[in-house]
Design an enzyme around this catalytic site. Structure first.
Site, PDB file in Angstrom:
ATOM      1  N   ASP A 167     -31.815  57.512 -65.596  1.00 50.93           N
ATOM      2  CA  ASP A 167     -30.641  58.198 -66.172  1.00 50.93           C
ATOM      3  C   ASP A 167     -29.368  57.367 -66.005  1.00 50.93           C
ATOM      4  OD1 ASP A 167     -30.265  58.552 -63.404  1.00 50.93           O
ATOM      5  OD2 ASP A 167     -29.844  60.700 -63.531  1.00 50.93           O
ATOM      6  N   GLU A 168     -29.402  56.393 -65.091  1.00 44.73           N
ATOM      7  CA  GLU A 168     -28.187  55.623 -64.822  1.00 44.73           C
ATOM      8  C   GLU A 168     -27.779  54.752 -66.014  1.00 44.73           C
ATOM      9  OE1 GLU A 168     -27.578  54.050 -60.959  1.00 44.73           O
ATOM     10  OE2 GLU A 168     -28.998  55.417 -60.026  1.00 44.73           O
ATOM     11  N   TYR A 175     -27.232  47.072 -61.570  1.00 43.07           N
ATOM     12  CA  TYR A 175     -28.554  47.719 -61.589  1.00 43.07           C
ATOM     13  C   TYR A 175     -28.761  48.449 -62.907  1.00 43.07           C
ATOM     14  CZ  TYR A 175     -31.994  51.465 -61.036  1.00 43.07           C
ATOM     15  OH  TYR A 175     -33.048  52.337 -61.243  1.00 43.07           O
ATOM     16  N   LYS A 220     -31.328  47.651 -66.036  1.00 40.53           N
ATOM     17  CA  LYS A 220     -32.335  48.625 -66.465  1.00 40.53           C
ATOM     18  C   LYS A 220     -32.162  48.968 -67.949  1.00 40.53           C
ATOM     19  CE  LYS A 220     -35.105  50.584 -64.558  1.00 40.53           C
ATOM     20  NZ  LYS A 220     -36.558  50.245 -64.345  1.00 40.53           N
TER      21      LYS A 220
HETATM   22  N1  LIG Z   1     -35.801  56.091 -57.256  1.00 39.16           N
HETATM   23  C1  LIG Z   1     -35.206  56.768 -58.226  1.00 39.16           C
HETATM   24  O1  LIG Z   1     -34.497  57.740 -57.970  1.00 39.16           O
HETATM   25  C2  LIG Z   1     -35.398  56.359 -59.672  1.00 39.16           C
HETATM   26  C3  LIG Z   1     -34.910  57.192 -60.678  1.00 39.16           C
HETATM   27  C4  LIG Z   1     -35.141  56.842 -62.013  1.00 39.16           C
HETATM   28  C5  LIG Z   1     -35.830  55.696 -62.312  1.00 39.16           C
HETATM   29  N2  LIG Z   1     -36.270  54.880 -61.319  1.00 39.16           N
HETATM   30  C6  LIG Z   1     -37.013  53.671 -61.699  1.00 39.16           C
HETATM   31  O2  LIG Z   1     -38.341  53.874 -61.248  1.00 39.16           O
HETATM   32  C7  LIG Z   1     -38.927  52.636 -60.873  1.00 39.16           C
HETATM   33  C8  LIG Z   1     -39.438  52.719 -59.455  1.00 39.16           C
HETATM   34  O3  LIG Z   1     -38.349  53.050 -58.591  1.00 39.16           O
HETATM   35  P1  LIG Z   1     -38.574  53.166 -57.026  1.00 39.16           P
HETATM   36  O4  LIG Z   1     -37.508  54.024 -56.499  1.00 39.16           O
HETATM   37  O5  LIG Z   1     -39.984  53.472 -56.746  1.00 39.16           O
HETATM   38  O6  LIG Z   1     -38.280  51.652 -56.595  1.00 39.16           O
HETATM   39  P2  LIG Z   1     -38.657  50.894 -55.256  1.00 39.16           P
HETATM   40  O7  LIG Z   1     -37.536  49.941 -55.012  1.00 39.16           O
HETATM   41  O8  LIG Z   1     -39.047  51.849 -54.190  1.00 39.16           O
HETATM   42  O9  LIG Z   1     -39.970  50.072 -55.639  1.00 39.16           O
HETATM   43  C9  LIG Z   1     -39.956  48.969 -56.493  1.00 39.16           C
HETATM   44  C10 LIG Z   1     -41.301  48.272 -56.365  1.00 39.16           C
HETATM   45  O10 LIG Z   1     -41.306  47.173 -57.292  1.00 39.16           O
HETATM   46  C11 LIG Z   1     -41.771  46.000 -56.620  1.00 39.16           C
HETATM   47  N3  LIG Z   1     -41.172  44.846 -57.290  1.00 39.16           N
HETATM   48  C12 LIG Z   1     -39.857  44.471 -57.301  1.00 39.16           C
HETATM   49  N4  LIG Z   1     -39.693  43.336 -58.006  1.00 39.16           N
HETATM   50  C13 LIG Z   1     -40.930  42.999 -58.481  1.00 39.16           C
HETATM   51  C14 LIG Z   1     -41.410  41.940 -59.285  1.00 39.16           C
HETATM   52  N5  LIG Z   1     -40.586  40.994 -59.753  1.00 39.16           N
HETATM   53  N6  LIG Z   1     -42.717  41.896 -59.571  1.00 39.16           N
HETATM   54  C15 LIG Z   1     -43.578  42.851 -59.113  1.00 39.16           C
HETATM   55  N7  LIG Z   1     -43.180  43.857 -58.320  1.00 39.16           N
HETATM   56  C16 LIG Z   1     -41.873  43.939 -58.017  1.00 39.16           C
HETATM   57  C17 LIG Z   1     -41.320  46.161 -55.187  1.00 39.16           C
HETATM   58  O11 LIG Z   1     -42.082  45.368 -54.293  1.00 39.16           O
HETATM   59  C18 LIG Z   1     -41.545  47.658 -54.982  1.00 39.16           C
HETATM   60  O12 LIG Z   1     -42.869  47.927 -54.574  1.00 39.16           O
HETATM   61  C19 LIG Z   1     -37.837  51.579 -61.052  1.00 39.16           C
HETATM   62  O13 LIG Z   1     -38.038  50.972 -62.295  1.00 39.16           O
HETATM   63  C20 LIG Z   1     -36.551  52.384 -61.048  1.00 39.16           C
HETATM   64  O14 LIG Z   1     -35.554  51.744 -61.815  1.00 39.16           O
HETATM   65  C21 LIG Z   1     -36.069  55.177 -60.004  1.00 39.16           C
END
Ligand SMILES: NC(=O)c1ccc[n+]([C@@H]2O[C@H](COP(=O)([O-])OP(=O)(O)OC[C@H]3O[C@@H](n4cnc5c(N)ncnc54)[C@H](O)[C@@H]3O)[C@@H](O)[C@H]2O)c1
Length: 337
Positions: free
Chosen positions: A127-128, A150, A154
């Site tokens: 959503d960001e 960030y 995205k």
């Molecule tokens: N956490 C939230 O509130 C939220 C909300 C909306 C969307 N998202 C999106 O959901 C997805 C997951 O978020 P999250 O909170 O689980 O993130 P996180 O930071 O907990 O996990 C990210 C994972 O990606 C891996 N990673 C990073 N760079 C990499 C690369 N180059 N190659 C392979 N692996 C790589 C990391 O090792 C990690 O395991 C992201 O795309 C994030 O933008 C997160």
């Protein structure tokens, strides 16, 4: 048997989704490709390590040779890209990895999908990408106005995925979820940071006046929405996925302290984050009209989440050390004792 390539499956949402999919599609084969950055943790999925349906590949989505090899070896039917640098604060200090993984990495995966042919490419966005909104809520067709490195990176990955649908007919779906919370979230993010700090009688650092508003979704509800869209989503479409729980950060802080029976004196107001978005809000009529809705009440899910961190100290304690402590000090001006 469907083969799913899950990238970033050792992170917070990815690991919850891998576990969800193992249970919801018992004939699936899951390839979890993760770079294991500071945020990636194999321990989060150690219970699956012996399953013949689960395979872990240590690698970077930006590595074209490696990704090509994975597509050759496993011929995935579905790609779900969770891999990202995901912490806004870190993107302010050092945006480089964000641009690399969140834009270039998506490009590498899309190119491999184009060359090999797949049934579905699901890009996990956020959503960001819309930026902040004072009143009302963002719909999927609203303008993207990301305001941190960030969210801008995205937004780049989000629209790049869409462009591959329009230009090359790659079967892409994009989801934009609100703030997730639940088990296995790296303790730099608000809820696990505040819960674990409170458990250790450390101050809870609140940015600015603490009145920034986020919509919160329990991670299991996000997983069920992704699962739903795997079956019901329309190719080329983007779907907002929110929990319908808009809360000020300060309200969440009170709830955490209350449940843990810790004093309000642990609250510590610190200098605001640079460019801090005031409010995020999603209009989720599109996915709801198709039949998906979140199943968990915010209060009950927060209670369960707090209990999970209470009973999984061995999971988070070792993460709050080394580089984490330096990062923490530089952002909040506080030291963990
Ligand atoms: N956490 C939230 O509130 C939220 C909300 C909306 C969307 N998202 C999106 O959901 C997805 C997951 O978020 P999250 O909170 O689980 O993130 P996180 O930071 O907990 O996990 C990210 C994972 O990606 C891996 N990673 C990073 N760079 C990499 C690369 N180059 N190659 C392979 N692996 C790589 C990391 O090792 C990690 O395991 C992201 O795309 C994030 O933008 C997160």
């Amino acid at each position: 048997m469907k083969t799913y390539l899950i990238t970033g499956g050792c992170g917070f949402i990815g690991s919850n989704f891998v576990r969800h999919l193992m249970a919801s599609d018992k004939s699936s084969r899951i390839i979890n490709l993760d770079k294991l950055t500071y945020a990636g943790n194999q321990q989060s999925l150690e219970d699956l390590a012996d399953s013949s349906r689960y395979h872990f590949v240590h690698g970077d989505i930006c590595d074209r040779t490696l990704i090509e090899g994975v597509f050759n070896d496993y011929s995935p039917d579905v790609v779900i890209n969770f891999a990202a640098e995901s912490h806004v604060d870190r993107s302010i200090g050092k945006p480089d990895d964000f641009i690399q993984t969140d834009v270039f990495g998506v490009f590498v995966l899309l190119e491999a999908a184009k060359d090999h042919g797949i049934d579905l490419f699901l890009q996990i966005s956020t959503d960001e990408v819309y930026g902040s909104i004072d009143d009302g809520s963002f719909s999927e067709t609203d303008t993207l106005m990301p305001s941190s490195p960030y969210s801008a990176s995205k937004a780049g990955g989000d629209r790049l995925a869409y462009s591959y649908f329009v230009t090359y007919r790659i079967p892409v779906i994009v989801t934009r979820a609100s703030n997730n919370f639940g088990p296995y979230q790296y303790p730099e993010k608000l809820i696990p940071l505040f819960v674990t700090n409170a458990l250790e009688d450390e101050p809870l650092p609140l940015y600015g006046d603490g009145k920034n508003v986020r919509d919160w979704i329990y991670v299991n509800d996000h997983c069920s929405a992704i699962d739903f869209l795997l079956r019901e989503g329309e190719l080329g479409e983007t779907y907002n996925v929110g929990g319908g729980n808009e809360k000020q950060n300060v309200d969440i802080t009170h709830l955490i302290l209350k449940q843990l029976e810790k004093p309000e004196s642990l609250m510590r107001y610190v200098e605001d984050r640079k460019g801090h978005d005031q409010r995020y809000s999603l209009n989720c009529d599109k996915i709801r009209s198709m039949g998906w809705e979140p199943k968990h009440s915010f209060e009950a899910a927060l209670e369960q989440t707090i209990e999970w961190y209470k009973s999984h100290e061995e999971w988070w304690k070792r993460l709050k050390s080394g580089e984490f402590l330096e990062f923490y000090k530089s952002y909040y001006g506080l030291e963990l004792t």
